[in-house]
Design an enzyme around this catalytic site. Sequence first.
Site, short mmCIF file in Angstrom:
data_model
loop_
_atom_site.label_atom_id
_atom_site.label_comp_id
_atom_site.label_asym_id
_atom_site.label_seq_id
_atom_site.Cartn_x
_atom_site.Cartn_y
_atom_site.Cartn_z
N CYS A 1 0.71 -0.91 0.13
CA CYS A 1 -0.21 0.01 -0.03
C CYS A 1 0.89 1.15 0.41
O CYS A 1 0.48 2.35 -0.78
CB CYS A 1 -0.82 -0.05 1.80
SG CYS A 1 0.00 -0.45 2.94
N ARG B 1 3.93 3.70 12.20
CA ARG B 1 2.66 3.47 12.18
C ARG B 1 2.66 5.25 12.75
O ARG B 1 2.90 5.29 14.05
CB ARG B 1 2.87 2.36 12.96
CG ARG B 1 1.01 1.98 12.86
CD ARG B 1 0.60 1.43 11.18
NE ARG B 1 0.12 0.27 11.15
CZ ARG B 1 0.86 -0.13 9.90
NH1 ARG B 1 -0.08 0.82 9.38
NH2 ARG B 1 0.88 -1.57 9.94
N HIS C 1 -1.75 6.96 3.88
CA HIS C 1 -0.56 6.73 4.43
C HIS C 1 0.53 7.91 3.55
O HIS C 1 0.02 8.34 2.95
CB HIS C 1 0.05 5.25 3.36
CG HIS C 1 -0.68 4.04 3.93
ND1 HIS C 1 -0.50 3.97 5.64
CD2 HIS C 1 0.61 3.13 4.14
CE1 HIS C 1 -0.83 3.06 5.86
NE2 HIS C 1 -0.37 2.34 4.92
#
Length: 356
Positions: free
Chosen positions: A152, A238, A245
Site C-alpha cells: 500500500c 505507524r 499513508h
Amino acid sequence: MRAATGKRLDAAVLAATGMVGQRYVSMLSNHPYFRLAAVTGQSSVGKKYGEAVPGLSLPISDGARGLRVKATSADALGDVDLVFSPLPTDAAKTLEPELVKSGYNVITDASPHRMDRLVPLMIPEVNPSHLELVKYQKRGGWKGSLVATPNCTAAGLALVLKPIHDALRIRRIIVSTMQAVSGAGYPGVPSLDILDNVIPYIKDEEEKVETEPLKMLGSLGRGGVVPARFEIGAMVHRVSTTDGHLESLYLETEERFDPPRVARLLAAFRGEPQRLRLPTAPAAPIIISDDDARPQPRLDRYAGTVPGMSVVVGRVRKGLDPRSGRLTLLSHNTIRGAAGSTILTAELMYRKGVLN
Ligand SMILES: NC(=O)c1ccc[n+]([C@@H]2O[C@H](COP(=O)([O-])OP(=O)(O)OC[C@H]3O[C@@H](n4cnc5c(N)ncnc54)[C@H](OP(=O)(O)O)[C@@H]3O)[C@@H](O)[C@H]2O)c1
C-alpha cells in the site's frame, strides 16, 4: 472458466470480511464489468455477509449483504471468472498457487508472489504493458493467471515517481512514511500501543517499499521485468490515523529538479486507465495541492473524482542542490493501495481481453 469481454464477469472476493475485503465488497456492489458472485472467509464461513461484518460502515448492495460467506478453497468457490485475493500473507502463499492451478484468474493484494518472475506487479497508470506477462504464464502452461498489486505504501509512491522518473531520471530517493492503522488489518495495532504514539517499525515494510517500485518502473525483458536502476531508502512509521499513508520524499535526479515544472508534470500525468475511461479511474491520478499545510490524511484521503483513487501531492520544493527536490504525498491505503488499484487492474484486463 467463463469469460468474454462485453458481458459482466462473475467475481469472487476472498477474505471479504477484512479491511481490504470490505472495500472490495463496497466497490463491486454495483460495478459495470463485474458481478460480485461469491465472498469467502475463515471464521465467518456460513454466515450472511451483512451479519459477518456487524460494524460494516461502507455502503454495500442488498445482494452483497445477503451473500453466504464460503470457505476459501477451489472447491467452494465454484464457477467465477475472476478472484480478488486480499488474503493474509500465510494463506496467500499456498492458496493462490492452488487456485491458479485450478484455472482461476487471481489478482492479489497479498505480498508472497509480488516479486515472482512471471507475476506482473501492477499500478495500471504506471506499467500497463507488464500485463503481457500473463501471456508468458499461459505459454508456460499455467491453467489460470496471477497478477499482483503492490504494497500500500509502494503503490502511491510508484504513481508519483513514474512521471518524475520519465522526465528527470531518478538517481536516488529517501522516503519517510506515516502509515495509518488500517494498514495493519483488523483489529490491527492494539489501541494502547498506538494512541498518543508513533511506532518507528512495521515488519518487512521497508524491504517492500525499497524493491517493489523498481519492479513497477522497470521494463519488460525476456521472460520478466528488468527493474529500474535507482536506489530507494525507506523509513516507515505507524501513526494513529485511521486511513491514508503520508509519505515524505527526498529525490535526487539526473536532470535539474525545478519544483514548479515537477508540480506541472505531476498534475498533467494521465495513464491508460484515464485514456480508456475505466470505471474506477480518477480523472487525475495525482492532484497537486499548493496549500503549504497539505496534504493531510483527514482532509485529503478522498480527494478527486473517484474517492481514494487519487494521490495528493503537496510541498513540492527544492532540495539541497539543483538536482534534488522534496515533496509530501498522501495515498489511501485500502483503496489506491489495495482494492481500488486491483479493481482498476481488473478493468484494464477486461478491456484488453486478458481475462478471456
Ligand atoms: N490493510 C491494508 O491497508 C492493506 C493494503 C494493501 C495490502 N494489504 C494486504 O491485504 C491482505 C488483507 O489485509 P487486511 O488488512 O484486509 O487484513 P484483515 O483485516 O486482517 O483481514 C483478515 C481477513 O482474512 C480472512 N482470513 C483469515 N485467515 C484466513 C485463511 N486462512 N483463509 C482465508 N481467509 C482467511 C478473515 O476472514 P474471517 O473474518 O472469516 O475470519 C478476514 O476476512 C494482507 O495480505 C495485507 O498484507 C492490506
